[in-house]
Design a protein around this motif. Structure first.
Motif, PDB file in Angstrom:
ATOM      1  N   VAL A  97       0.861  -1.195   0.000  1.00  0.00           N
ATOM      2  CA  VAL A  97       0.000   0.000   0.000  1.00  0.00           C
ATOM      3  C   VAL A  97       0.901   1.250   0.000  1.00  0.00           C
ATOM      4  O   VAL A  97       1.796   1.382   0.858  1.00  0.00           O
ATOM      5  N   GLY A 155      -5.909   6.818   5.309  1.00  0.00           N
ATOM      6  CA  GLY A 155      -6.592   5.514   5.296  1.00  0.00           C
ATOM      7  C   GLY A 155      -6.589   4.982   6.712  1.00  0.00           C
ATOM      8  O   GLY A 155      -5.963   5.568   7.607  1.00  0.00           O
ATOM      9  N   GLY A 191     -13.091   0.366   4.491  1.00  0.00           N
ATOM     10  CA  GLY A 191     -13.487   1.473   5.369  1.00  0.00           C
ATOM     11  C   GLY A 191     -14.248   1.001   6.587  1.00  0.00           C
ATOM     12  O   GLY A 191     -15.472   0.847   6.552  1.00  0.00           O
TER      13      GLY A 191
END
Ligand SMILES: O=C(O)c1ccccc1N[C@@H]1O[C@H](COP(=O)(O)O)[C@@H](O)[C@H]1O
Length: 499
Positions: free
Chosen positions: A337, A421, A445
């Motif tokens: 990521v 995030g 999420g």
């Protein structure tokens, strides 16, 4: 047109007689007896347990195409097949028509090939079975149309006595009674061996006529991962592919590209159900525990401001253990990521940690994604899965996902929050109705242990998976294995009830 198969078999019988004159069968058998204690890997097990089911073939020429790769080396290409995701290797050993030799299997074994090897020849005499065993084959091909049923049965028994398996090749429904001979694997040849024309429809036609518990291989004429997905759906476990790889400049690399496409397609079609990605891993023991839950993707965050940041040194240790721990039935993808990182930095990480994919969680635009893909391809010689993350509050944010349809492989919809995030909060999933793009997406999420029922109620044609992160932690970067395991089981139970 003269029937090529008849010509080959006529010649084969003469060739075998000649070989017998040079090296009598009893002498050949004496050599075989010396190695009979050693085992060879099972083709059937490899096909039933592996991810790809691809039997990659080493074939230098064919009667219909002439030379495909005259310079191809048996000590090189089969090993490259093994490194690039083949489940087994098939080696053409016929000399006159296919430019092969028994020594090719010996050379492949010598180079380090440990996968099952299929002895691909026109076997008409048990003498050839001794030759196959001697050079290191795991299985032999028997072709129903060139053998009487009784003859085929006795060759099958001899192969078994020698510790090898048999792939029995059928071409049409008239040969179905050969299946009672109990071969280890049943192949359907899509190539008419009389005319050499291929048609994959042959496999679809015969699939339902074969016993459902039989290990089945579709042979020849397969050139796209889509075909494999469709063949799997009708019950095929293995896929024999030769020409499509051998005609490429680098057959091993071509196989790697094909396998990667196949993996991406499997996600797109949700063939494996709802995929689960566990993100924000930082600890080796924790990674191994998460892997044991059978998840599909592991996420590693390379963004320094995240409390889940994993340093390169830690990641090296994780990767080393990951490679050793991996068994073919539990193979999550490693996803890195990144947040607005430079292309060079990402490419370095992809190469160093052998990442299967990247999740871009910042403001990366389409141009950046395209540069990244081509840089990875030229540095690493392979493709990667690119997941573009989008932060969502409204339908308009969702629509922005359409921009990436030709550059990303997948989208990830996360909640827009204070942090980039990992905010641990949901967004209103109903806004995803506005998404009618072609890319599959991962829902993310703030998904937590209490969301299983809602998740199964939520449906969208492009939903491919879910992301589990901060709400499954004992502390940032350390996942709560009990909580993850209970949640994953609950999802599976609810899903089975739904079906
Ligand atoms: O988790 C982080 O710290 C993080 C930091 C920077 C970019 C992405 C990050 N995580 C990603 O955020 C989403 C949602 O996580 P959560 O469920 O809300 O905790 C997830 O996709 C992570 O990959």
């Amino acid at each position: 047109m003269k029937d090529i198969l008849n010509e080959i078999v006529e010649y084969k019988r003469i060739e075998v007689d000649r070989m017998k004159a040079l090296r009598p069968q009893r002498l050949l058998y004496a050599d075989v007896e010396r190695i009979l204690d050693g085992e060879v890997p099972s083709l059937k097990t490899a096909l039933m347990q592996s991810d790809t089911g691809i039997i990659a073939e080493f074939k230098r020429r064919s009667p219909s195409k002439g030379w495909i790769k005259e310079e191809g080396l048996a000590c090189d290409i089969p090993l490259e097949y093994q490194r690039n995701g083949a489940s087994a290797v098939s080696i053409l050993t016929d000399g006159k028509f296919f430019g092969g030799d028994d020594s090719f299997i010996t050379e492949a074994r010598g180079s380090g090939v440990t996968l099952p090897v299929l002895y691909k020849n026109f076997v008409v005499d048990e003498y050839q079975l001794f030759q196959a065993r001697l050079c290191g084959a795991s299985a032999v091909l028997l072709i129903a149309s060139v053998l009487g049923r009784k003859e085929c049965g006795s060759l099958l028994s001899v192969a078994h006595e020698l510790g090898m398996e048999v792939l029995l090749e059928l071409h049409d429904e008239h040969e179905l009674d050969y299946v009672d001979l109990m071969p280890d694997v049943c192949g359907v040849n899509n190539r008419n061996l009389g005319t050499f024309v291929t048609d994959v429809e042959n496999s679809f036609r015969l699939a339902s006529m074969l016993p459902s518990d039989m290990c089945k291989v579709s042979e020849s004429g397969i050139s796209s991962p889509d075909t494999i997905l469709s063949l799997r759906q009708v019950g095929f476990n293995g896929f024999l592919i030769g020409e499509c790889f051998m005609k490429a400049e680098n057959p091993g690399r071509e196989l790697g590209r094909f396998v990667h496409e196949l993996e991406k397609l499997s996600y797109k079609s949700s063939e494996r159900g709802l995929n689960i990605k566990v993100c924000g891993l930082t600890d080796l023991g924790n990674v191994l525990d998460v892997m044991s839950l059978g998840v599909d993707m592991l996420g590693f965050i390379f963004y320094k401001d995240s409390p889940r940041y994993v340093s390169p040194e830690r990641m090296d240790i994780i990767c080393m253990a990951f490679d050793q721990a991996i068994s073919s039935d539990v193979k999550p993808l490693k996803i890195g990521v990144f947040v607005d990182s430079a292309v060079d930095e990402i490419v370095t990480a992809v190469a160093r940690f052998r990442l299967d994919g990247v999740q871009l969680h910042g403001h990366e635009d389409v141009g950046m994604l395209d540069s990244l893909r081509s840089a990875v391809s030229s540095v690493c010689g392979r493709d990667i899965t690119i997941i573009k993350a989008l932060c969502i509050t409204s339908r308009a944010d969702v629509k922005a996902g359409m921009d990436y349809c030709d550059s990303a492989d997948m989208l990830l919809f996360d909640t827009r929050g204070k942090a980039v995030g990992g905010n641990g909060i949901h967004f209103d999933w109903s806004v995803l109705e506005a998404y009618d793009g072609k890319l599959p997406f991962i829902l993310s999420g703030g998904i937590g242990h209490d969301d299983a029922k809602d998740l199964l109620r939520f449906s969208h044609p492009r939903l491919a998976g879910i992301d589990l992160n901060s709400r499954f932690e004992t502390s940032p970067g350390i996942k709560n294995i009990g909580m993850l395991s209970r949640f994953i089981n609950e999802m599976r139970v609810l899903r089975n009830k739904q079906q």
